[in-house]
Design a protein around this motif. Sequence first.
Motif, mmCIF file in Angstrom:
data_model
loop_
_atom_site.group_PDB
_atom_site.id
_atom_site.type_symbol
_atom_site.label_atom_id
_atom_site.label_comp_id
_atom_site.label_asym_id
_atom_site.label_seq_id
_atom_site.Cartn_x
_atom_site.Cartn_y
_atom_site.Cartn_z
ATOM 1 N N GLN A 41 0.982 -0.999 0.028
ATOM 2 C CA GLN A 41 0.115 0.250 0.063
ATOM 3 C C GLN A 41 1.256 1.178 0.006
ATOM 4 N N CYS A 42 0.451 2.275 -0.733
ATOM 5 C CA CYS A 42 1.365 3.454 -0.973
ATOM 6 C C CYS A 42 0.733 4.214 0.390
ATOM 7 N N ILE A 43 1.714 4.632 1.280
ATOM 8 C CA ILE A 43 1.337 5.364 2.356
ATOM 9 C C ILE A 43 1.155 6.992 2.087
ATOM 10 N N ARG A 44 2.290 7.457 1.289
ATOM 11 C CA ARG A 44 2.590 8.868 0.917
ATOM 12 C C ARG A 44 3.770 8.853 -0.234
ATOM 13 N N ARG A 45 3.432 9.972 -0.982
ATOM 14 C CA ARG A 45 4.838 10.019 -1.945
ATOM 15 C C ARG A 45 5.423 11.469 -1.685
ATOM 16 N N GLY A 46 6.691 11.210 -1.925
ATOM 17 C CA GLY A 46 7.736 12.579 -1.541
ATOM 18 C C GLY A 46 7.296 13.852 -2.447
ATOM 19 N N PRO A 47 7.739 15.015 -2.153
ATOM 20 C CA PRO A 47 7.370 15.966 -3.006
ATOM 21 C C PRO A 47 8.578 15.973 -4.214
ATOM 22 N N LEU A 48 8.019 16.389 -5.452
ATOM 23 C CA LEU A 48 8.962 16.564 -6.391
ATOM 24 C C LEU A 48 9.728 15.314 -6.969
ATOM 25 N N GLY A 49 8.987 14.343 -6.812
ATOM 26 C CA GLY A 49 9.567 12.823 -7.287
ATOM 27 C C GLY A 49 10.294 12.311 -6.298
ATOM 28 N N GLY A 50 10.020 12.552 -4.890
ATOM 29 C CA GLY A 50 11.147 12.066 -3.957
ATOM 30 C C GLY A 50 10.503 10.477 -3.775
#
Length: 77
Positions: A41-50
């Motif tokens: 499961q994707c919890i969160r994504r870093g900003p700017l492609g992080g």
Amino acid sequence: MTLWELGKSKSAKVTQIDASLDQQIIARLSEMGLSTGRDVQCIRRGPLGGPMVMQLGGSIFAMEHDLATRIQISPTD
């Protein structure tokens, strides 16, 4: 679809891990529990492609773009 394309709060099943990855990377992914047939499961994504933060079983991991694009998934929700 790749793991990198999985949206925030979405779940998927791992269908394939790129066999051309370095064997040490494949072994490390396996130690983390990331293998074909596992749910993630994707919890969160870093900003700017992080890095993306994902949950795998009871553990939370971060994964960079280059590696996540080499893991194929099938969405489950």
